[in-house]
Enzyme design. Structure first.
Site, short mmCIF file in Angstrom:
data_model
loop_
_atom_site.label_atom_id
_atom_site.label_comp_id
_atom_site.label_asym_id
_atom_site.label_seq_id
_atom_site.Cartn_x
_atom_site.Cartn_y
_atom_site.Cartn_z
N GLU A 1 30.72 4.37 65.56
CA GLU A 1 30.27 3.84 64.27
C GLU A 1 28.80 3.43 64.26
O GLU A 1 28.06 3.81 63.34
CB GLU A 1 31.17 2.69 63.83
CG GLU A 1 32.58 3.10 63.42
CD GLU A 1 33.56 3.26 64.57
OE1 GLU A 1 33.15 3.01 65.73
OE2 GLU A 1 34.71 3.64 64.35
N HIS B 1 42.78 -4.71 60.88
CA HIS B 1 42.79 -3.59 59.94
C HIS B 1 43.13 -4.07 58.52
O HIS B 1 43.66 -3.30 57.72
CB HIS B 1 43.82 -2.53 60.35
CG HIS B 1 43.32 -1.58 61.41
ND1 HIS B 1 43.04 -1.97 62.69
CD2 HIS B 1 43.07 -0.25 61.37
CE1 HIS B 1 42.64 -0.92 63.39
NE2 HIS B 1 42.66 0.14 62.61
C1 LIG Z 1 36.21 1.19 66.19
C2 LIG Z 1 37.33 1.99 65.66
N1 LIG Z 1 37.06 3.16 65.05
C3 LIG Z 1 38.07 3.92 64.56
C4 LIG Z 1 39.36 3.50 64.67
C5 LIG Z 1 40.49 4.34 64.09
N2 LIG Z 1 41.24 4.95 65.20
C6 LIG Z 1 42.34 4.39 65.69
S1 LIG Z 1 42.94 5.20 67.01
C7 LIG Z 1 41.73 6.37 66.91
C8 LIG Z 1 41.70 7.48 67.88
C9 LIG Z 1 41.59 6.99 69.28
O1 LIG Z 1 41.60 8.08 70.13
P1 LIG Z 1 41.73 7.85 71.69
O2 LIG Z 1 40.74 6.82 72.12
O3 LIG Z 1 41.63 9.18 72.33
O4 LIG Z 1 43.17 7.21 71.87
P2 LIG Z 1 44.59 7.90 71.57
O5 LIG Z 1 44.95 7.54 70.18
O6 LIG Z 1 44.47 9.35 71.77
O7 LIG Z 1 45.51 7.26 72.55
C10 LIG Z 1 40.87 6.09 65.85
C11 LIG Z 1 39.72 6.91 65.47
C12 LIG Z 1 39.60 2.27 65.27
N3 LIG Z 1 40.83 1.75 65.36
N4 LIG Z 1 38.59 1.54 65.78
#
Ligand SMILES: Cc1ncc(C[n+]2csc(CCOP(=O)(O)OP(=O)(O)O)c2C)c(N)n1
Ligand SMILES: [Mg+2]
Lengths: 331, 325
Positions: free
Chosen positions: A60, A129
């Site tokens: 971000e 959230h």
């Molecule tokens: C700072 C932030 N940006 C965006 C999100 C929305 N979000 C939640 S999970 C996720 C994907 C995370 O991917 P990863 O780190 O690979 O974990 P996985 O879900 O694959 O276990 C996103 C973009 C968030 N929760 N926090």
């Protein structure tokens, strides 16, 4: 006139402005094929391609900073911030950079960008959230803040935001994406700083933002059955704020409640209430009341979450007390 | 718990913990599908060997930080079903009295500093925990779990730099499940993931996250070295999430094929693989394993029923815990 959802309204506004101005682009997480988790942007990547609907890594501060740079040098970025709560991650780029650059450069540099994000609790999404952080942004000079209360506002305000030469943050209520409202086919814009009187009344002014407009309207219905005529006003943008319409209303009704979903302390409601006190004091018959979210992190449990936000019944109850002259000073 | 895993009991516990995670998730998903769970949740199914392999190399004094996909870490670190299901349903007896929910479960008694709904949000916390360990002369180690997507967060690079400068006892465990939300990892991560850590002089490893023994063996070594002041370390674990990004992400063929899902589930499942190995080595018979599975299933069913019947926190709790006394 047709009825469309708030989500469709935002989508249309973006599509129209992107057709109109080739320097606009959308940047954020899962905005392209996925069209965001709320599916608000579905279809845009098909029309504008991945060069103008850009999926980013989960970075971000990085993409916000890039938007600032692109805006300073001739583009009009629309930053998609998936949840309003992530504003805390982009605060430096938004508040130290974007907000101040026009001023610090003596008016030489512009930062015409939009951050579209969301707000609102009661989705069982817990403390990180569910926040409504408009007051934090509104506190910083140089940033404009729009808070659409329906599909109609969402479209008109978004189009104005994109054409504005300043950084604008738009907070959409994530519980309202599927709510429908009449939206004309013909193009229209809603100017910033023009409040909308949603319902006229003579006994009390209910000044409400975003989803709280619905809460105020429901309260007004309850009250009208009891013979209290409430006026409901939606400022639509909190920066700039249409003080004039608010003050005129209060001069007429002599009572007011200000309702916003951000935390009550040091919030949007406090600011509006104190302006009314300063500028309409001698017309008031009762203290101006603030109703915001409870000053607690948003709890997960439905049993707790639901009591943290203003409700129509709560607004009606306070309005009744104000109108009957009941002393409601806290101390 | 930190003894070398060379005996039958340790192997069986690893198996049991993996099945407990899978069973927990199946029940949680069922709660969502039957509209009994408030909000959404992210399933850990498929990634069990990562959490179990790592947490079985830790003691209760060692800390972990977890993610939005955190049920697996929580179970692996020793949490009980009952308190977990209560938390998922927002009940008073939940680990966080219903205030946190799925994305914020923390279990202080077993050193789980909490799940986190901000991607990358726990990297500072984990590294700070390691700083405290070193500063106060403790010998506990902190493991920071995060996803491939979280490697895009700048915070990781700030704290890895400091952890390396100051030799902090922290292990960065990157669970690379190939996706962040609806986007493939290769579209959001340039270059190599382990090289990011190596740039700071941090020893980094890339291993098969579906092989619980390999994960456990490596972690035991790294934990021992952390205790001797040789940290930090970085592990990239290749794994896969079986469900969608969250329980509501059901139509996902636009970003991930059914064939790919099938391949991981049928050919690389960490539980099936380990079960086969246990039987082959004569550590457990099929009957013993089936009995264990059934017992875990029963535990989960009872815990769910308990949580469904449990009471919500009293509304007077809403403004408790905003400030500590
Ligand atoms: C700072 C932030 N940006 C965006 C999100 C929305 N979000 C939640 S999970 C996720 C994907 C995370 O991917 P990863 O780190 O690979 O974990 P996985 O879900 O694959 O276990 C996103 C973009 C968030 N929760 N926090
Ligand atoms: Mg991932």
């Amino acid at each position: 006139m047709r009825n469309i959802t708030l989500s469709q309204a935002v989508n249309e506004a973006l599509a129209e402005e992107m057709r109109r101005d080739p320097t606009t682009f959308i940047i954020g997480e899962d905005v392209a094929e996925a069209g965001t988790p709320f599916k608000v942007l579905s279809g845009l990547v098909e029309e504008f391609g991945t060069d103008r609907v850009i999926d980013t890594p989960i970075a971000e501060p990085g993409f916000m900073g890039m938007a600032v740079g692109a805006a300073m040098t001739g583009a009009r970025p629309i930053v998609d911030l998936m949840f309003g709560d992530f504003i805390f991650l982009i605060m430096d780029q938004l508040c130290n950079q974007a907000a101040k650059i026009h001023y610090m450069s003596g008016g030489k540099l512009n930062v015409p960008l939009v951050v579209r994000t969301n707000m609102g609790a009661t989705r069982r999404s817990a403390a990180q959230h569910s926040q409504s952080l408009q007051a934090l942004v509104a506190h910083i000079p140089g940033l404009k803040v729009a808070m659409p209360s329906s599909a109609y506002e969402a479209k008109g305000l978004m189009k104005t935001a994109i054409r504005d030469n300043n950084p604008v943050v738009i907070f959409e209520d994530k519980l309202m994406y599927q709510d429908k409202a009449p939206v004309q086919e013909e193009e229209y814009l809603i100017p910033f700083g023009e409040a909308n009187v949603k319902r006229e009344g003579k006994d009390i002014s209910l000044i409400a933002t975003s989803s709280m407009v619905q809460v105020a309207e429901k309260a007004a219905e309850i009250l009208s059955k009891e013979g209290i005529e409430a006026e409901v006003i939606d400022p639509r943008t909190i920066v700039p704020l249409d003080e004039k319409t608010l003050i005129e209303s209060v001069k007429k009704t002599s009572r007011a409640i200000v309702i916003d979903e951000g935390h009550q302390s040091y919030g949007v409601t406090s600011e509006i209430a104190s302006r009314l006190n300063e500028k309409a004091f001698y017309h008031l018959d009762a203290p101006v009341l603030r109703m915001g979210a409870m000053d607690v992190p948003v709890p997960f449990s439905p049993a707790l979450e639901d009591i943290t936000v203003p409700t129509p019944e709560g607004v009606a109850e306070n309005a009744r007390k104000l109108c009957s002259g009941e002393l409601i000073h806290a101390a | 718990m930190a003894k070398a895993k060379t005996n039958t009991e340790d192997y069986l516990r690893m198996y049991r913990q993996m099945v407990r995670i899978r069973t927990f998730e199946d029940n949680a998903n069922q709660l969502y599908l039957s509209a009994k769970m408030p909000g959404l949740t992210h399933m850990y199914s498929g990634e069990e060997a990562v959490a179990v392999g790592i947490c079985e190399a830790l003691t209760d004094d060692d800390r972990i930080t977890s993610t939005h996909r955190g049920h697996g870490h929580c179970v692996a670190k020793g949490a009980e079903f009952k308190e977990m299901f209560c938390e998922l349903l927002g009940k008073e007896e939940g680990y966080c009295r219903g205030k946190g929910g799925s994305m914020h479960i923390a279990d202080q008694s077993h050193g789980n500093l909490g799940a986190n709904a901000i991607v990358g949000g726990s990297m500072g916390i984990a590294t700070g925990s390691a700083l405290r360990s070193k500063m106060l002369g403790h010998d506990d180690v902190t493991v920071c779990f995060f996803g491939d997507g979280a490697t895009a967060q700048g915070l990781l690079y700030e704290v890895m730099n400091m952890a390396a400068l100051w030799n902090l006892p922290v292990i960065y465990a990157c669970e690379n499940n190939g996706y962040s939300e609806y986007t493939k990892t290769e579209e959001i991560a340039a270059g190599s993931i382990t090289a990011r850590a190596e740039a700071f002089g941090i020893e980094a490893f890339k291993i098969d996250g579906q092989d619980v023994l390999a994960v456990n063996e490596l972690t035991q070594k790294l934990v021992a070295r952390c205790r001797k002041g040789e940290g930090p370390f970085f592990i990239e674990l290749e794994t896969y999430r079986y469900h969608g990004h969250h329980v509501g992400d059901i139509n996902r063929e636009y970003y991930r094929s059914k064939d790919e899902e099938k391949d991981w589930k049928e050919n690389r499942d960490p539980i099936i693989r380990f079960r086969g190995w246990l039987v082959e080595q004569g550590i457990a018979s099929e009957e013993e394993i089936e009995a264990m599975n059934a017992e875990i299933e029963k535990d989960a069913t009872e815990a769910v029923a308990y949580a469904e019947a449990a009471k919500y926190p009293d509304v007077s709790e809403v403004d408790m815990h905003v400030y500590a006394d």
